[in-house]
Enzyme design. Structure first.
Site, PDB file in Angstrom:
ATOM      1  N   GLN A   1       0.845  -1.186   0.000  1.00 40.60           N
ATOM      2  CA  GLN A   1       0.000   0.000   0.000  1.00 40.60           C
ATOM      3  C   GLN A   1       0.893   1.253   0.000  1.00 40.60           C
ATOM      4  O   GLN A   1       2.091   1.177   0.281  1.00 40.60           O
ATOM      5  CB  GLN A   1      -0.923  -0.093   1.236  1.00 40.60           C
ATOM      6  CG  GLN A   1      -1.973   0.985   1.377  1.00 40.60           C
ATOM      7  CD  GLN A   1      -1.499   2.086   2.310  1.00 40.60           C
ATOM      8  OE1 GLN A   1      -0.526   1.899   3.026  1.00 40.60           O
ATOM      9  NE2 GLN A   1      -2.171   3.215   2.278  1.00 40.60           N
TER      10      GLN A   1
ATOM     11  N   ILE B   1       1.850   3.798   1.789  1.00 37.20           N
ATOM     12  CA  ILE B   1       2.816   4.275   2.796  1.00 37.20           C
ATOM     13  C   ILE B   1       3.624   3.163   3.447  1.00 37.20           C
ATOM     14  O   ILE B   1       4.371   3.402   4.391  1.00 37.20           O
ATOM     15  CB  ILE B   1       2.116   5.109   3.893  1.00 37.20           C
ATOM     16  CG1 ILE B   1       1.012   4.285   4.576  1.00 37.20           C
ATOM     17  CG2 ILE B   1       1.579   6.418   3.313  1.00 37.20           C
ATOM     18  CD1 ILE B   1       0.466   4.941   5.843  1.00 37.20           C
ATOM     19  N   LYS B   2       3.502   1.950   2.930  1.00 34.32           N
ATOM     20  CA  LYS B   2       4.289   0.864   3.505  1.00 34.32           C
ATOM     21  C   LYS B   2       5.732   0.942   2.985  1.00 34.32           C
ATOM     22  O   LYS B   2       6.020   1.675   2.040  1.00 34.32           O
ATOM     23  CB  LYS B   2       3.645  -0.483   3.180  1.00 34.32           C
ATOM     24  CG  LYS B   2       2.208  -0.595   3.731  1.00 34.32           C
ATOM     25  CD  LYS B   2       2.160  -0.566   5.257  1.00 34.32           C
ATOM     26  CE  LYS B   2       0.811  -0.232   5.860  1.00 34.32           C
ATOM     27  NZ  LYS B   2      -0.263  -1.156   5.642  1.00 34.32           N
ATOM     28  N   HIS B   3       6.638   0.177   3.600  1.00 35.13           N
ATOM     29  CA  HIS B   3       8.057   0.247   3.214  1.00 35.13           C
ATOM     30  C   HIS B   3       8.237   0.118   1.706  1.00 35.13           C
ATOM     31  O   HIS B   3       8.978   0.864   1.090  1.00 35.13           O
ATOM     32  CB  HIS B   3       8.846  -0.891   3.874  1.00 35.13           C
ATOM     33  CG  HIS B   3       9.392  -0.562   5.229  1.00 35.13           C
ATOM     34  ND1 HIS B   3       9.882   0.672   5.580  1.00 35.13           N
ATOM     35  CD2 HIS B   3       9.541  -1.342   6.331  1.00 35.13           C
ATOM     36  CE1 HIS B   3      10.313   0.640   6.837  1.00 35.13           C
ATOM     37  NE2 HIS B   3      10.110  -0.568   7.317  1.00 35.13           N
TER      38      HIS B   3
END
Ligand code: PLP
Length: 375
Positions: free
Chosen positions: A189, A191-193
């Site tokens: 998604q 804003i994930k790493h």
């Protein structure tokens, strides 16, 4: 403002996407294959399938795990899970027609409490969901022991689904998550790493499950068969529309080269806070053990008078937030109410501060100074 989240987008992603857009094929095709191969290489594990979100992946994993073992009447089938997570972990349980049984958390890590979990495993247990909070791995060794014990006691082994949405890059006893014998679900998604815009990954312990998932993510149809697009093929088991497309895969591939550097910087900042926030009045830090490496997606601590803490940091241009609200308080799960004394003891102190790759040395010093000044 020093933000809690930032989208990590490689500057070549636009070109990669543009190439896909102009290629005449934007569905699930060669870029998805390429992304999956790159992910296999990264995790050192062959049995995985991409999907269009971790939420879809969790839904699919539960659907598959809940159907592999006949159990008593479906109406009583339940999933043991943590209430401290994104709603995306738990709403798929409801969507699969399964009941939720909340398990308390370990207040020293905010991960699921394995003792409480062990007590709650019963013949009704269809699956167990665990979340690696902030990217800090659950004790998968103890979890395996509990499963072993359950198998001896009950004659079956409940499936474990690890929600690794926070945890790209984390390791437990030297191995990436997804390689400890359970089903593991990662999120790509925004804003994930590692982001592919939106997307997810389901890692299976065995080839057979991965093959089944490859069908179920696209209606139950085998896309590799030449007649699949002419609708000539029988569908023995219905599936979903959960596949990733080449647009998202192109974004994921473009970002893959940066993710190790970003995770390393998150860890450096987290280690800095571990050292410099130690012993600060009003702050309790979480436990860290040497047998596992956190992905440090978040840096979570317990702060007395949390709303004052958040307001003070905001006044000094630092974002802070609980990030996820405990899931057991929502109306849609009111029938599953449970006593969760450990969660109760920390819930109103949980807060995360910026630790991402974008946080400079000067900024992390500023964050520590502000917290040390008190609130
Ligand atoms: C982000 C997140 C998800 C959902 O991921 P999507 O890819 O947005 O569906 C699930 N669980 C946790 C803990 C998350 O943080």
């Amino acid at each position: 403002m020093i933000t809690l989240f930032k989208v990590a987008m490689n500057e070549n992603a636009g070109k990669s996407v543009s190439d896909v857009l102009q290629s005449g094929f934007i569905g699930q095709g060669p870029r998805v294959e390429e992304f999956e191969q790159a992910l296999r290489d990264r995790l050192g594990h062959p049995h995985l399938v991409t999907v269009n979100s971790a939420t879809s992946g969790l839904h699919l994993a539960l659907h598959m795990a809940a159907k592999t073992r006949p159990t008593p009447a479906d109406a009583t089938a339940e999933v043991l899970t943590t209430p401290l997570t994104c709603t995306a972990t738990n709403w798929p349980i409801l969507a699969n027609g399964l009941r939720i049984r909340w398990v308390d958390i370990d207040p020293t890590t905010l991960n699921i409490d394995i003792d409480d979990l062990a007590r709650k495993i019963s013949p009704r247990t269809r699956a167990i969901m665990v979340v690696h909070w902030a990217g800090y791995p659950v004790d998968l060794d103890r979890l395996a022991d509990v499963l072993e014990e359950a198998e001896q006691r009950l004659g079956f082994r409940p499936a474990v689904i690890e929600d690794c949405a926070h945890a790209w890059g984390a390791t437990f006893q030297g191995l990436p998550l997804g390689r400890h014998g359970n089903i593991a679900v990662y999120s790509f998604q925004a804003i994930k790493h590692l982001t592919s815009g939106d997307g997810g990954l389901v890692v299976f312990p065995d080839q057979q499950s991965a093959d089944r998932a490859r069908l179920l993510r696209w209606f139950g149809i085998d896309r590799t068969r030449s007649d699949s697009f002419r609708c000539a093929e029988d569908i023995p088991e219905y599936g979903f529309k959960f596949h990733m497309n080449d647009i998202n895969a192109a974004i994921g591939l473009a970002n893959l080269g940066d993710v190790d550097g970003h995770v390393a910087r998150h860890r450096e900042n987290a280690a800095y806070f571990d050292t410099h926030l130690q012993g600060v009045p009003g702050v309790t830090l979480l436990d860290r053990k040497p047998d596992r490496e956190s992905a440090a997606w978040l840096y979570t601590l317990l702060a007395e008078r949390r709303s004052d803490f958040i307001a003070r940091l905001a006044a000094r241009n630092i974002a802070a937030s609980p990030v996820h609200q405990r899931n057991d308080v929502h109306g849609c799960v009111s029938e599953y109410g449970a006593s969760l004394p450990m969660l109760d003891s920390v819930a109103d102190r949980i807060v995360s501060i910026p630790c991402g790759w974008w946080v400079t040395n000067a900024e992390r010093e500023h964050i520590v100074d502000v917290i040390r000044e008190g609130w």
